[in-house]
Scaffold this active site. Structure first.
Site, PDB file in Angstrom:
ATOM      1  N   LYS A  68      -6.980   6.075  -2.539  1.00  0.00           N
ATOM      2  CA  LYS A  68      -7.213   6.962  -1.394  1.00  0.00           C
ATOM      3  C   LYS A  68      -5.856   7.124  -0.722  1.00  0.00           C
ATOM      4  CE  LYS A  68      -9.096   8.562   2.563  1.00  0.00           C
ATOM      5  NZ  LYS A  68      -7.787   8.782   3.231  1.00  0.00           N
ATOM      6  N   GLY A 125      -3.390  -1.653   6.245  1.00  0.00           N
ATOM      7  CA  GLY A 125      -3.509  -0.753   7.382  1.00  0.00           C
ATOM      8  C   GLY A 125      -3.931  -1.495   8.632  1.00  0.00           C
ATOM      9  N   SER A 126      -4.679  -0.807   9.469  1.00  0.00           N
ATOM     10  CA  SER A 126      -5.025  -1.368  10.776  1.00  0.00           C
ATOM     11  C   SER A 126      -6.168  -2.365  10.659  1.00  0.00           C
ATOM     12  CB  SER A 126      -5.444  -0.248  11.724  1.00  0.00           C
ATOM     13  OG  SER A 126      -6.704   0.273  11.316  1.00  0.00           O
ATOM     14  N   ARG A 127      -6.291  -3.199  11.693  1.00  0.00           N
ATOM     15  CA  ARG A 127      -7.396  -4.147  11.754  1.00  0.00           C
ATOM     16  C   ARG A 127      -8.732  -3.416  11.802  1.00  0.00           C
ATOM     17  NH1 ARG A 127      -6.553  -9.313  15.588  1.00  0.00           N
ATOM     18  NH2 ARG A 127      -8.621 -10.232  15.642  1.00  0.00           N
ATOM     19  N   GLY A 129      -9.470  -0.436  10.630  1.00  0.00           N
ATOM     20  CA  GLY A 129      -9.755   0.147   9.321  1.00  0.00           C
ATOM     21  C   GLY A 129     -10.180  -0.907   8.316  1.00  0.00           C
ATOM     22  N   GLY A 130      -9.466  -2.030   8.307  1.00  0.00           N
ATOM     23  CA  GLY A 130      -9.797  -3.097   7.373  1.00  0.00           C
ATOM     24  C   GLY A 130     -11.180  -3.674   7.633  1.00  0.00           C
ATOM     25  N   GLU A 149      -4.995  -6.099   4.161  1.00  0.00           N
ATOM     26  CA  GLU A 149      -3.900  -6.634   4.964  1.00  0.00           C
ATOM     27  C   GLU A 149      -3.912  -5.859   6.261  1.00  0.00           C
ATOM     28  OE1 GLU A 149       0.104  -6.330   3.281  1.00  0.00           O
ATOM     29  OE2 GLU A 149       0.733  -6.229   5.372  1.00  0.00           O
ATOM     30  N   CYS A 186       4.817  -4.688   8.741  1.00  0.00           N
ATOM     31  CA  CYS A 186       3.742  -5.643   9.001  1.00  0.00           C
ATOM     32  C   CYS A 186       4.313  -7.029   9.261  1.00  0.00           C
ATOM     33  CB  CYS A 186       2.765  -5.671   7.834  1.00  0.00           C
ATOM     34  SG  CYS A 186       3.558  -5.624   6.229  1.00  0.00           S
ATOM     35  N   GLU A 276      -1.451  -7.284  17.920  1.00  0.00           N
ATOM     36  CA  GLU A 276      -0.290  -6.642  17.333  1.00  0.00           C
ATOM     37  C   GLU A 276       0.012  -5.325  18.053  1.00  0.00           C
ATOM     38  OE1 GLU A 276      -0.822  -5.219  13.326  1.00  0.00           O
ATOM     39  OE2 GLU A 276       1.325  -5.235  12.918  1.00  0.00           O
TER      40      GLU A 276
END
Lengths: 410, 410
Positions: A68, A125-127, A129-130, A149, A186, A276
Site C-alpha cells: 500500500k 507509520g503513526s501510532r 495508524g498502527g 513500527e 523514527c 512522540e
C-alpha cells in the site's frame, strides 16, 4: 540470504531401535508465512517504502508482497513499483509476486489487512495508524501477525562524568542529530535525561544556542508539519515545561526546531509529555539525582533506541540503567546518536510497544527475514518427497542442526 | 539450552575507516521477553501443565512464570508446583521466578493476562478459551503475544496405492491412534480423507469393525465428556453424515468411540463438519477423485498435523498435496499416526490458526524457547558494560555470527 541460514534446517534422524518407543525421522525447515501486506513509511520514500526493508524481507522469505503506497510520495512509489514489476518479469517470477496499491484512503489499507489471502502485515507509520491495523488484524476470522513500527522518543541519558568532560561536544552532536532532515526520523532523539549540575547547565546553554541557530527545514507533508506544530504547542503550553530554544521562524510547511525542559517529577506525573513529536523537537528531563534518573528510565514506554553518553566514571551508574533500558528498547547505544540505522546482521530496529507492535522482531538487518517465516516439520517423509533444504543428500549444502549439533555442509 | 545457541549472538565489528560513513560496533543477543503466564492443559497434567513445555521454555529463556493451574487436576498441580518451588529454593533463584495460581474462574485467568507485568502468554486448551485470552491480550494498553494451542482435527490422507496394498493394516493403526487415551490428544486423527474405491471400502470395513469393538474409556472431566457427546451427536444428526460405527456403550464419564463418513462435497459445503470433537471420534471424507481430494485439502483450516499414507505409486499425488498441506499444518507425517509428539530439536507442535494463535512458533522441542525471546542490539558499548554473551573475549564460548559468518568458539 544466499547462505540459506534463514531456513535453519534441523534434522533428528530416526532411531528405530530406541526403547521403549522408536524415534521417527524428523526434519524441520522454515517456510514463507504467506502473502504480506506492506505499508510504506512517509519519511523514507526509498529505504522504507515500496522497495524498502519490509518488502525486501518478505520477498527474501519467499512471500508475495502487496504494497500500500504512501500517499505522500505517489510518484516515487509508482516509479519504484514499475521497477520491481520489471525485475519480477526479468527474473521469470510469477506476476503475483509483487503488487502496488495506490490511494489515500484508510479504507484501502483496512481492506488489504482484512483480506483473507494476506498472512502478515508490515507497517511503518503513526501510532494511530498502527493500532488501527492491529485491531483489524486481530478481529479477522483468522488473525494474522502485524509488525507495526509506530512511535518512539529515543531517550538519551547524559551521565555526569561525560557531561563534566564534554558537555559542549555532546550538545553539538545532539543538535545535529535532532535537526537533521527536519527531525523526521523514527530514531530522532526526542528526550534527553540528565542530572542537575554544572555539566547539565553547560549542555543546556550550548544546546539552546545550537537549536536556536538551526534553520527551519521543509517537512515531508503538510500533515506532518501540522502534527509537529500541534505537538510543540502542547509542550510549550504545558505549565511544567520551559521553552529553552526555538530555531529559525518557519515558513510554510517548514519545521521550527524546538528544545524544551521539564523537571523529572513533572515528567513522570504527566504521561502526555512522553508522546512522540515527529520532527526536530526534544524535551530535556532534569533529574535531582541518580534515583530520579532511574525512575524516569523505569517510567518510559517501549522505545526503538536508548542512548547513554558516558565516560569511565559513569560505568557504575550505567550498570544500574542498562537492565532497565534493555527492557525498554531494541537498541542501546553509547556515545553516539540513534538517528543512523546500520543495515547489517546485528542491527535491531524494533522494540517493545509502542515502539513496535511486536518486540520479537527487527525491521532492519538480515534478522528481519525471520518475521515472515514459520517452521514446518516433516516426519518419516520419503526422501524423494522431502523439500531440498532437508533432503538427506543436502543439495543446497546448508549448515544443519543434526541431533542438536550444528554440522556444516561438506 | 546449555550450548547457548538460543542467544544467537551476532557481531558486526566497527569499521572506523569506512567511507562515506564509519560503521559502529554492533552486537546482538536474545534476551527474555519478560514474565510469562502459562495456562496448563486439561489433558496433560504433567507434560503440558504446571511443569510442562511452556513453563520449561519460559524458564529456560530466563522468564519468570506464573502458572494458572487447570481446575481438572488441582492436586497434581499443587504437587508439581511445590516441587518447582523447592527446586527454585534449592537453586538459589529468587522466589518470584515461579508462581502457581489455582482456581476455576475465567476471571482469574483474564486478570492474569491483563496484568501489566505479564509480557507473554502460553495456553493449551479450547478454541473458545484461547480466543478469549487473545482478545484480552490484544485489548491491553500494551498488547502482548499469545501462544494459544487450540483446536485441530489432524487430517489423514489415505492415498490409493497405500489403500490397495494395506487397507486393513492402516485401519488397525488408525483405530489404535483414535481410541488411545479416549482420544484426548490435540493430535488425534479426527479426519480421514480418501478416494472412493475398493481400497477405501476395505479400509472402512476394517476400521468400522475395530472402532465398533473398542471399549469405552473414562474421560478426564465431565465437561470434556459432555462436549464429546455434543460433538458426536451433532455429527450423527447431520443429514449428510453416515454413522459407520460406535464403540462400546459408555457408562458415566466414558467416551463411546465413533466413526462417521460424509461425501467430500457435503463436507466442503458445511463448515461445522470440520469442527474438532475432542475424544475418540473421527469423520471419513469420501472423495470422488483426486480433484475432490485436493479441494478438501484446500478447504481445511489450520492444523497441528497432516498425515499421508502412501506407497511409491502415490508419490505424484503426494506432490500435489504437499504444497497445500504445508500451508495448513505445522507437521507433515508419512505412514504414521500423529498422536506421538517427539520432544526433540526438529519437532514443530504448532501450526496456522486455529490450530494455534501464532504459526511462527512451536510449543514442543528445543525451538520452543524462541517464543519467549526478543533481540537487543548494543552499539559501541564499552566492553566492560557489554553482556557476557557478546563480550569481545566471549567468556561463554558461544558460537557467534561475525560479519554474517558463523564462528565457533575457540
Amino acid at each position: 540470504m544466499r547462505s540459506g541460514e534463514f531456513i535453519e534446517p534441523r534434522i533428528d534422524p530416526a532411531m528405530p531401535e530406541r526403547k521403549p518407543l522408536p524415534r521417527p525421522d524428523l526434519r524441520l525447515r522454515h517456510v514463507a508465512i504467506g502473502p504480506v501486506a506492506v505499508f510504506g513509511a512517509s519519511n523514507f520514500p526509498l529505504a522504507f517504502s515500496v522497495a524498502g526493508g519490509d518488502t525486501a524481507s518478505a520477498l527474501a522469505a519467499g512471500c508475495p508482497v502487496v504494497v500500500k503506497g504512501h500517499p505522500a510520495h505517489p510518484g516515487t512509489s509508482e516509479l519504484v513499483g514499475r521497477a520491481i514489476v520489471a525485475a519480477v518479469a526479468a527474473a521469470g517470477l510469477p506476476e503475483g509476486v509483487f503488487s502496488l496499491l495506490s490511494g489515500p484512503s484508510n479504507e484501502l489499507g483496512g481492506a488489504l489487512v482484512a483480506d483473507p489471502r494476506i498472512a502478515a502485515v508490515g507497517f511503518t507509520g503513526s501510532r494511530g495508524g498502527g493500532l488501527a491495523l492491529m485491531r483489524i488484524a486481530a478481529g479477522r476470522p483468522v488473525p494474522i501477525p502485524v509488525y507495526a513500527e509506530m512511535s518512539a522518543i529515543n531517550p538519551v541519558f547524559l551521565l555526569p562524568a561525560a557531561l563534566a568532560n564534554r558537555a559542549e561536544t555532546i550538545a553539538t552532536g545532539f543538535a545535529g542529530s535532532l535537526t537533521m532532515g527536519a527531525g523526521q526520523f523514527c530514531t530522532n532523539p526526542g528526550l534527553i535525561v540528565a542530572i542537575d549540575g554544572e555539566g547539565l547547565d553547560r549542555f543546556l546553554a550550548a544546546a539552546a544556542t545550537a537549536v536556536g541557530a538551526a534553520p527551519a527545514a521543509t517537512m515531508l507533508t503538510p500533515g506532518i508539519r501540522d502534527a509537529y506544530d500541534r505537538g510543540t504547542s502542547a509542550l510549550g503550553n504545558a505549565g511544567s515545561v520551559e521553552t529553552l530554544a526555538r530555531g529559525a521562524e518557519a515558513t510554510a510547511n517548514a519545521c521550527q526546531p524546538a528544545l524544551f525542559a521539564v523537571d523529572a517529577a513533572d515528567f513522570i506525573a504527566d504521561d502526555a509529555l512522553g508522546n512522540e513529536v515527529f520532527g526536530a523537537s526534544s524535551l530535556v528531563v532534569r533529574c535531582r539525582d541518580v534515583a530520579e534518573m532511574l525512575a524516569v528510565a523505569a517510567d518510559l514506554e517501549g522505545q526503538l533506541t536508548a542512548t547513554l553518553h558516558l565516560d569511565a566514571g559513569d560505568h557504575d551508574l550505567a550498570r544500574q540503567l542498562l537492565p532497565v533500558l534493555e527492557d525498554k528498547a531494541g537498541r542501546i547505544l553509547a556515545n553516539g546518536w540513534p538517528t543512523g540505522v546500520e543495515v547489517c546482521h546485528a542491527m535491531v530496529h524494533g522494540g517493545p510497544f509502542p515502539a513496535t507492535s511486536d518486540p520479537r522482531s527487527t525491521s532492519v538487518g538480515t534478522l528481519a527475514i525471520r518475521r515472515y517465516l514459520r517452521p514446518v516439520c516433516y516426519q518419516d517423509l520419503p526422501a524423494e518427497l522431502l523439500p531440498d533444504a532437508v533432503k538427506p543428500d543436502n543439495p543446497y549444502r546448508l549448515a544443519r542442526l543434526v541431533d542438536g549439533v550444528r554440522q556444516e555442509a561438506e
